[in-house]
Enzyme design. Sequence first.
Site: not given
Ligand code: PXP
Length: 247
Positions: A7, A10, A43, A45, A49, A70, A101, A151, A191, A213
Amino acid sequence: MITLNINVDHVATLRNARGGFEPDPVTAAVNAELAGATGIVAHLREDRRHMKDRDIRILREVIQTKLDLEMAANEEIIAIALDIVPELVTIVPENRKELTTEGGLNLLANIDKYRKLSDRMHEKDIEVSFFIEPDEAMIEAALECDADMVEFHTGIYANAKHEGDMTQELARMIGACSSAFENGLKIAAGHGLNYSNVQAISMIPEIDELSIGHSVMARAIHVGISQAVREMHTLIMNASMQAKLGR
Ligand code: PXP
């Protein structure tokens, strides 16, 4: 074999801090692919952002692996998805005030709405994944919503303060993966996964993909994105292989 989707949100957050052009999430995505990522997650949004429309469109053109968009079930974003046609959309809940999220979708309240969304994506050959808690009722609901994939939210596992809580959540995850697999769903998880908690999740044989991410981008600041992705990829592959060999 389990795959790693990176992801790049960031990177966009950092770029947007100064409103300029760098660092570019598209360059980060290309570097992540070169280092072993098998997919790129972004993602889009409602409040834009981090990722902007421009980022998603260029990612669609440039990346060579798989784009996982996403998104919330929001008409404006749905129209963009149908236009750019990512390989996969992951439907997430979206709350304007959240930092990230915060948990899985409650599909039960909106089966009809999500099934219609799946149908629209399927007409364009876009696979649909729902971000849900590792919970039997949600798996059944995802099936009713015509999901191709789920997921599972690993945030409760990743944020557990005590080993017992972590073990309990891992057991819930293992059970949910087994059930989703038996029902023919593809399985992703993500996540809060990082370099010290990803191994146990990678050993669950039914998981097809991990979506990571923050921890990778945080490490990339110190060691560079190629090394950060390679290290994560190696950890996942080794754990998955160990589990397969029964060690
Ligand atoms: N999966 C989903 C659905 C998410 O919203 C996120 C965060 O953007 C992630 C995975 C990745 O999470 P992390 O950034 O904590 O690795």
